[in-house]
Structure formats: structure tokens, C-alpha cells
Write a protein that holds these residues in place. Structure first.
Motif: not given
Length: 95
Positions: A4-7, A83-84, A89-90
Motif C-alpha cells: 500500500l505505502f511504498w508504491p 526528504i522524508l 527509505g534509508y
């Protein structure tokens, strides 16, 4: 959660870059809609409570400024979101 979130987050960043390059604020409104699930998830965490609610408003502010032909302000309003998402992701990759 991953599906749900990353794509949606990546698609919102892509749509924001397309909006800036083509000068179309409609793509920023689409980015606003795509970032809402992620922002609601952030609002549920204690560390990002208020930022989670404010985050989508950056896209709307960028759409309004792009509509008024202030491209530099649109890019400046999109920058905290990028940036967030990049920081998150980092953190996920390095764990």
C-alpha cells in the motif's frame, strides 16, 4: 503494508516531478491523493503525529503555487516530502 505505502509514495514523487516539468497542478493533486494513506499512518505514530497530518497539505500548497506560476515555491514545498520519504527509505533499507 508494503503493497500500500511504498508504491503510492513513489508514484506521488513521480507525479510531483511530472507536475513541475509540465507545469500542470493537476498532477500535484493526484500526488496529494496518493500520499494520504502514508500520512495517516504517520499521524498514528507518536514521533510524526502532526507532520503526518500536515504532509499532504504541502502538495496542495505546491499545486496552488504552480497554478500561480511560482514554480520555485512549488519545488520548495515538495522538497520536505521527498526528504522524508528518502529518509524513511534509508532507515528501512539499513535496518
Amino acid at each position: 503494508m508494503v503493497l500500500l505505502f511504498w508504491p503510492f509514495m513513489l508514484a506521488s514523487i513521480i507525479f510531483s516531478f511530472v507536475a513541475l516539468s509540465k507545469k500542470k497542478p493537476l498532477f500535484l493533486v493526484i500526488s496529494f491523493l496518493l500520499i494520504i494513506p502514508f500520512s495517516l499512518y504517520l499521524a498514528a505514530t507518536p514521533l510524526f503525529r502532526w507532520w503526518g497530518l500536515i504532509l499532504p497539505l504541502f502538495y496542495l500548497g505546491a499545486a496552488l503555487s504552480l497554478r500561480k506560476h511560482m514554480r520555485w515555491l512549488s519545488a520548495l514545498l515538495i522538497l520536505p516530502i521527498i526528504i522524508l520519504i528518502g529518509w524513511l527509505g534509508y532507515v528501512v533499507i539499513t535496518q
